[in-house]
Structure formats: structure tokens, C-alpha cells
Design an enzyme around this catalytic site. Sequence first.
Site, PDB file in Angstrom:
ATOM      1  N   LYS A  44       0.824  -1.195   0.000  1.00  0.00           N
ATOM      2  CA  LYS A  44       0.000   0.000   0.000  1.00  0.00           C
ATOM      3  C   LYS A  44       0.862   1.250   0.000  1.00  0.00           C
ATOM      4  CE  LYS A  44      -2.388  -2.629   3.318  1.00  0.00           C
ATOM      5  NZ  LYS A  44      -2.635  -2.796   4.742  1.00  0.00           N
ATOM      6  N   GLY A  45       2.135   1.078   0.312  1.00  0.00           N
ATOM      7  CA  GLY A  45       3.026   2.208   0.559  1.00  0.00           C
ATOM      8  C   GLY A  45       3.098   3.226  -0.558  1.00  0.00           C
ATOM      9  N   ASP A 104      14.899  -0.115  -0.648  1.00  0.00           N
ATOM     10  CA  ASP A 104      15.690  -0.313   0.576  1.00  0.00           C
ATOM     11  C   ASP A 104      16.726  -1.411   0.303  1.00  0.00           C
ATOM     12  OD1 ASP A 104      16.324   0.006   3.325  1.00  0.00           O
ATOM     13  OD2 ASP A 104      14.852  -1.468   3.941  1.00  0.00           O
ATOM     14  N   PHE A 153      14.570   4.904   9.458  1.00  0.00           N
ATOM     15  CA  PHE A 153      13.229   4.372   9.214  1.00  0.00           C
ATOM     16  C   PHE A 153      12.244   5.528   9.228  1.00  0.00           C
ATOM     17  CE2 PHE A 153       9.326   2.074   9.552  1.00  0.00           C
ATOM     18  CZ  PHE A 153       9.572   0.924   8.826  1.00  0.00           C
ATOM     19  N   VAL A 154      11.510   5.682   8.142  1.00  0.00           N
ATOM     20  CA  VAL A 154      10.616   6.837   8.004  1.00  0.00           C
ATOM     21  C   VAL A 154       9.170   6.377   7.812  1.00  0.00           C
ATOM     22  CG1 VAL A 154      12.400   8.367   7.104  1.00  0.00           C
ATOM     23  CG2 VAL A 154      11.075   6.962   5.517  1.00  0.00           C
ATOM     24  N   ASP A 160       4.484   3.252   6.327  1.00  0.00           N
ATOM     25  CA  ASP A 160       3.926   2.881   7.621  1.00  0.00           C
ATOM     26  C   ASP A 160       4.947   2.323   8.592  1.00  0.00           C
ATOM     27  OD1 ASP A 160       4.323   0.380   6.180  1.00  0.00           O
ATOM     28  OD2 ASP A 160       3.133  -0.551   7.767  1.00  0.00           O
ATOM     29  N   ARG A 166       0.483   6.141   7.754  1.00  0.00           N
ATOM     30  CA  ARG A 166       0.467   6.312   6.294  1.00  0.00           C
ATOM     31  C   ARG A 166      -0.162   7.635   5.884  1.00  0.00           C
ATOM     32  NH1 ARG A 166       1.840   1.377   3.866  1.00  0.00           N
ATOM     33  NH2 ARG A 166       1.098  -0.492   4.898  1.00  0.00           N
TER      34      ARG A 166
HETATM   35  P1  IMP Z   1      13.139  -3.732   0.213  1.00  0.00           P
HETATM   36  O1  IMP Z   1      12.643  -5.016  -0.351  1.00  0.00           O
HETATM   37  O2  IMP Z   1      14.038  -3.948   1.394  1.00  0.00           O
HETATM   38  O3  IMP Z   1      13.762  -2.813  -0.797  1.00  0.00           O
HETATM   39  O4  IMP Z   1      11.906  -3.096   0.889  1.00  0.00           O
HETATM   40  C1  IMP Z   1      11.193  -2.108   0.403  1.00  0.00           C
HETATM   41  C2  IMP Z   1       9.930  -2.009   1.238  1.00  0.00           C
HETATM   42  O5  IMP Z   1      10.228  -2.025   2.625  1.00  0.00           O
HETATM   43  C3  IMP Z   1       9.258  -0.714   0.967  1.00  0.00           C
HETATM   44  O6  IMP Z   1       8.299  -0.863  -0.029  1.00  0.00           O
HETATM   45  C4  IMP Z   1       8.618  -0.405   2.300  1.00  0.00           C
HETATM   46  O7  IMP Z   1       7.345  -0.989   2.343  1.00  0.00           O
HETATM   47  C5  IMP Z   1       9.469  -1.086   3.310  1.00  0.00           C
HETATM   48  N1  IMP Z   1      10.372  -0.108   3.951  1.00  0.00           N
HETATM   49  C6  IMP Z   1      11.705  -0.012   3.823  1.00  0.00           C
HETATM   50  N2  IMP Z   1      12.191   1.010   4.531  1.00  0.00           N
HETATM   51  C7  IMP Z   1      11.131   1.583   5.128  1.00  0.00           C
HETATM   52  C8  IMP Z   1      10.980   2.734   5.964  1.00  0.00           C
HETATM   53  O8  IMP Z   1      11.922   3.446   6.333  1.00  0.00           O
HETATM   54  N3  IMP Z   1       9.707   3.016   6.362  1.00  0.00           N
HETATM   55  C9  IMP Z   1       8.629   2.293   5.972  1.00  0.00           C
HETATM   56  N4  IMP Z   1       8.717   1.227   5.168  1.00  0.00           N
HETATM   57  C10 IMP Z   1       9.964   0.871   4.749  1.00  0.00           C
HETATM   58 MG    MG Z   2       6.214  -0.984   0.313  1.00  0.00          MG
END
Ligand code: IMP
Ligand code: MG
Length: 181
Positions: A44-45, A104, A153-154, A160, A166
Site C-alpha cells: 500500500k506504501g 531499501d 526508518f521513516v 507505515d 500512512r
Molecule cells: P526492500 O525489499 O528492502 O527494498 O523493501 C522495500 C519495502 O520495505 C518498501 O516498499 C517499504 O514498504 C518497506 N520499507 C523499507 N524502509 C522503510 C521505511 O523506512 N519506512 C517504511 N517502510 C519501509
Molecule cells: Mg512498500
Amino acid sequence: MQTTHTQLEVIYTAEQIAERVVAMGAEISRDYAGERIILVGVLKGASIFLSDLARAITLDCTFDFVAISSYGRGLRSSGAVKLIKDLDHSIEHRHVILVEDILDTGLTLAYLRGLLLQQEPASLRIATLLDKPARRLQKIEADYVGFSLPNLFVVGYGMDYAERYRNLPNICLMPPEAPEE
Ligand code: IMP
Ligand code: MG
């Protein structure tokens, strides 16, 4: 006691986000001039980012959404990525932009990119509002990046912590010691 919205430190204001998103929309509109594109948002982000980005794009543009398994309730990734909701429509021979809130570790986008490429789109690019390059475990970069930030972490603007925050208009810092209710 519960952390309230107003106690969180603002990292990017709604105005800064809006300015950046408009610039990203303009860049995409220039890059794809004369083409039709599909924005594929990661639920949902990315929903709030996608809705603002779409309105900053002056092309013939449609949306679709995918959902993947949750990042977990806390600050850390479960590591597992699983598709929960697939595309509604085929993206074969279409110009696709995958729209994400945060790049991330790269696990999510690397997985989704592989999945979407199986459908043989005409092209596939990635737009992410935030990028945390220091956290990368998979070799993947976005074509359009709103802001690069260090390992923080934001929350807010779609992002969220355990499904909360959100709806904050600003992007705020989530303190690591924050209680989980
Ligand atoms: P990745 O697979 O580690 O690149 O994760 C990406 C997902 O992790 C993003 O779509 C977010 O949903 C979640 N995520 C990573 N960092 C944060 C953060 O700082 N705040 C909130 N969600 C995060
Ligand atoms: Mg996400």
C-alpha cells in the site's frame, strides 16, 4: 504511551515532497513524450506517491497495482517476498513504470522486476520516492528517485510502521525505540 503523529520529527515536508514529485512527473513526461504508459504501484506504501505522481504526468497514463507480502510488523524485513495481488491487466508490449515508496534492500523491486519482465513489456523502469542505497542487498537501481536518504526508518506519505502513520502529509522519522503499542 502511544507515539502521536505530532511528536515525530519531520524529514521532508509536504511542500518539499510535492515539489519533487512534480519534477519527477515532468521528467517522466519528457522521457516518454508521445507514448502511453502504465504506472504499476506497489500497495500500500506507494499509493499516495502514485496518485500525486500520476497527476504530475501529462501523458496518456493508466494505473495498475500489485501487492506483496508485508514487510513485517516492526522495523525489520521478514526477508520473504511473495505476491499477494497480481496485475489486473497484461503489460505485454506496454511501457511500464514500477512505482514504489522506498527502495531499501532491493529484494522487493528485484523480485517484482523479474516478475513483470516475464510478461515482456516494451520497457520497464522504476520510480521510487525514497532510496536508501546503503541498505542494498540486491543489485538494483531506480530510474527516477525522489530523495536519497541514509539508513533511517521513516513514515508518512503512504509509508507505515505496523500499518500506522500512512496518512501523515509529511515524511517523518520513526525513532528506533518507538513502542509497538
Ligand atoms: P526492500 O525489499 O528492502 O527494498 O523493501 C522495500 C519495502 O520495505 C518498501 O516498499 C517499504 O514498504 C518497506 N520499507 C523499507 N524502509 C522503510 C521505511 O523506512 N519506512 C517504511 N517502510 C519501509
Ligand atoms: Mg512498500
